[in-house]
Design an enzyme around this catalytic site. Sequence first.
Site, PDB file in Angstrom:
ATOM      1  CB  ALA A 152     -50.878  -7.224   2.719  1.00  0.00           C
ATOM      2  CE  LYS A 153     -53.647 -11.563  -3.479  1.00  0.00           C
ATOM      3  NZ  LYS A 153     -52.758 -12.731  -3.475  1.00  0.00           N
TER       4      LYS A 153
END
Length: 424
Positions: free
Chosen positions: A113-114
């Site tokens: 994720a980011k």
Amino acid sequence: MTYIEPAPIKDKENPLESMMQRFDKAVELLGISDEMYYILKVPARQVTVGLPITMDDGSIKVFEGYRVIHSNILGPSKGGIRFDPAVNIDEVRALAAWMTWKCAVVDIPYGGAKGGIACNPREMSAGEMERLMRAYTVSMLDVFGPDRDIPAPDMGTGPREMAWLMDEYSKAKGMTVNAVVTGKPLVLGGSLGRTEATGRGVMVSALAGMDKLKINPYKSSAAVQGFGNVGSHAANLLHERGVMVKAISDISGAYYNQNGIDIEGAIKFRDLNKGTLENFPGAERISHEELLTLDVDVLVPAAKEDVINNENAPYIQAKLIVEGANGPTSASADDIINDKGILVVPDILANAGGVTVSYFEWVQNRMGYKWNLDRINRRSDRIMKDAFDKVFLTSQQYKVPMRIAAYIVAIKKVADTYKFRGGY
Ligand code: NAD
């Protein structure tokens, strides 16, 4: 007269597009179906929020925040939160995918994720930053979670912001939930060894690479580009293991000593010199380009993306490149480097020591127990070495460079897991 739109200035190679080129190559070699290709490529979830924040002068400014979960097939997703004016959803999406492959290659049970907020932390007060981080956390209450999605620091954020995130999330849940975020201050459940973890993983990867090339560390030399968190710890740990670090650099310039740089001295000098190596004594000044093409055994790019490109690659003399930075080698340089027979330990493997110790932080938080530094170092070294061996073996089996092999290992793991879990 017709107005002619000026041609855009030709962009530098985009490291994230470079990543996709290598991803596509690995997918082709694995014979992945079109359906699986799209499952692997398209993010699982993307969230965009507007965050109205009261600034110190009483005005209200609206910031845009993002969180992209690229994959949660292997487990909860993991990835940093970036505060930077250039943040946008495309960048966050690409960085989230990068995290999926990095976690998979070192075999930790996370997806990728980011997150990010388009803002300029250099122009904001601590109070404004705190309100922004807390507002972002509240808007992500149904996204974050120790079993769902675990953020961490990235560009422009650090332990202070992670503490605010943990506090706001905990308040909403009515209990202390320190496993919701990693990279926290030690007193809040941060892990020992996290600060030096990425540099340490670079050192382990470098020694493993030297072993394959039959280079004796005690008779070897290295050049390290970038003297921040990753570069300075990598240089120090390599030096401790007998490698003569002949050159180091930071944004102020590059510094060379043919008899080896005193790394501990350089760290002390930097810390007393506003964080820069400017005027570092005991070494001669060389150019940034010269550092990259020095006659050394090991080159560690640990500063920024795209520094090794098709212009300087023909002149690189190192036998081993260990990528501390993300995307330091542009895709156009890959073939040149491979033709020269240089062994490259790619970024998604070489700099995964950081996410590995973040994983340990989460494990310790969930156990309610604290490991000592020795246990953390031994376990992270083993994970890094096992991952190196697996990628090296895969590179021999498929007759491809380690970079493509790392993607093969990672993509295969995610694709196989998906096949067992199944879809709708
Ligand atoms: P940092 O900000 O602590 O250090 C960056 C260093 O690079 C500084 O010394 C800076 O002066 C130097 N630098 C910048 N431009 C340069 C140039 N043109 N030539 C030479 N030196 C230059 O950052 P960091 O945390 O050490 O991260 C470095 C790289 O490693 C980044 O690509 C980052 O994404 C990657 N990375 C970091 C971690 C981590 O845990 N810190 C984990 C994985 C990947």
